[in-house]
Design an enzyme around this catalytic site. Structure first.
Site, mmCIF file in Angstrom:
data_model
loop_
_atom_site.group_PDB
_atom_site.id
_atom_site.type_symbol
_atom_site.label_atom_id
_atom_site.label_comp_id
_atom_site.label_asym_id
_atom_site.label_seq_id
_atom_site.Cartn_x
_atom_site.Cartn_y
_atom_site.Cartn_z
ATOM 1 C CG HIS A 139 -0.327 0.065 2.532
ATOM 2 N ND1 HIS A 139 0.361 -0.985 3.088
ATOM 3 C CD2 HIS A 139 -0.262 1.069 3.462
ATOM 4 C CE1 HIS A 139 0.808 -0.654 4.286
ATOM 5 N NE2 HIS A 139 0.439 0.602 4.535
ATOM 6 C CG ASP B 270 0.370 -1.755 7.770
ATOM 7 O OD1 ASP B 270 1.131 -2.640 8.203
ATOM 8 O OD2 ASP B 270 0.640 -0.542 7.805
ATOM 9 C CG HIS C 110 -4.056 -0.282 6.333
ATOM 10 N ND1 HIS C 110 -3.973 0.098 7.661
ATOM 11 C CD2 HIS C 110 -2.951 0.231 5.731
ATOM 12 C CE1 HIS C 110 -2.868 0.802 7.850
ATOM 13 N NE2 HIS C 110 -2.237 0.892 6.701
ATOM 14 C CG HIS D 85 4.095 -0.576 4.312
ATOM 15 N ND1 HIS D 85 4.095 -1.941 4.562
ATOM 16 C CD2 HIS D 85 3.684 0.001 5.469
ATOM 17 C CE1 HIS D 85 3.699 -2.176 5.795
ATOM 18 N NE2 HIS D 85 3.437 -1.003 6.369
ATOM 19 C CD GLU E 101 -0.110 -4.496 11.217
ATOM 20 O OE1 GLU E 101 0.126 -3.643 12.098
ATOM 21 O OE2 GLU E 101 -1.190 -5.107 11.137
#
EC number: 3.1.27.-
Length: 268
Positions: A68, A178, A157, A73, A203
């Site tokens: 994402h 996530d 998320h 990240h 995660e």
């Protein structure tokens, strides 16, 4: 049983700089390529020298997958592809591809234009990096090559967040990135096909945290907003201003705006 090797290049025992190297069936996959907000030196990015001490990374990696658009990240992606050197495929969902370069450019402006740091990626590097991206559709099986296949699943998320299943022959790994199992006002709960991966990489930042209900947290936040507005935009501390409010709102701004509307209506 064939060996699957998992090497954290970041976020192994820390929050930030997410970057996991998975070796499965003779294939090497990089899962996320993030930066760490807590450092302003070489520790800000993952240690790519673990992959190779010299030369480009292309011949050592079969693909890179970004879960994402949050910078922890994806924030090291242009550095990895354009400065260290990687010309292979980079996979992410369509929304992530659309939002990622916006956040990367904002990160660059703060770091270079405002702080004056050097040895950092440029705007052109961000554009060149994004040209290497291959968009993923959820539930689409993608053949990276004759042996390696990947499939993305909905992670909740944030918009575009994805979990990914990686398969090489009979071996498989699932990487969650996530994810969120509690639906909110604009995103649903994470979902994946029933499967039995050899390894699950999950995660776990809030794995041991017990939170108040979303309703309680929304009311508490709205109360703070009202108090801040009544003080003319200042926080309870004279050094705390509206900038703190917007920082907190950055990650879940859509949900918060919807909560403002809903809770303000219910107060009437």
């Amino acid at each position: 049983m064939p060996e699957i090797k998992v090497t954290p290049l970041g976020a192994g025992q820390d929050v930030g700089r997410s970057c996991i190297l998975v070796s499965i069936g003779g294939k090497n996959i990089m899962l996320d390529c993030g930066m760490h907000m807590g450092y302003n030196d070489d520790r800000r990015f993952p240690d790519f020298s673990y992959i190779t001490q010299q030369g480009r990374l292309t011949e050592f990696l079969d693909c890179v997958i970004i879960s994402h658009f949050h910078l922890d990240h994806c924030g090291a992606l242009p550095y990895m592809s354009e400065m260290v050197g990687y010309d292979g495929p980079i996979y992410m969902t369509h929304p992530t591809k659309a939002i990622c370069p916006i956040l990367l450019e904002d990160f660059r402006k703060i770091t270079v234009d405002k702080k004056g740091e050097t040895n950092f990626f440029t705007s052109q590097m961000i554009k060149d990096c994004m040209k290497k991206v291959i968009p993923l559709n959820l539930h689409q099986t993608v053949q990276v090559d004759d042996e390696l296949e990947i499939k993305a699943y909905y992670a909740g998320h944030v918009l575009g967040a994805a979990m990914v299943q990686i398969k090489v022959g009979s071996e498989s790994v699932v990487y969650t990135g996530d994810y969120n199992m509690t639906p909110d006002r604009h995103l649903g709960a994470a979902w994946i096909d029933k499967c039995r991966p050899d390894i699950l990489i999950s995660e776990s930042t809030y794995a041991t945290t017990i939170r108040d209900s979303k309703r309680c947290r929304e009311r508490d936040f709205l109360k703070k907003v009202h108090e801040t507005v009544e003080r003319g935009g200042k926080g309870a501390d004279e050094h705390e201003g509206p900038h703190l409010l917007f920082y907190r709102a950055h990650r879940e701004s859509q949900s918060l705006l919807q909560a403002f509307h809903y809770l303000d209506q219910s107060e009437d």
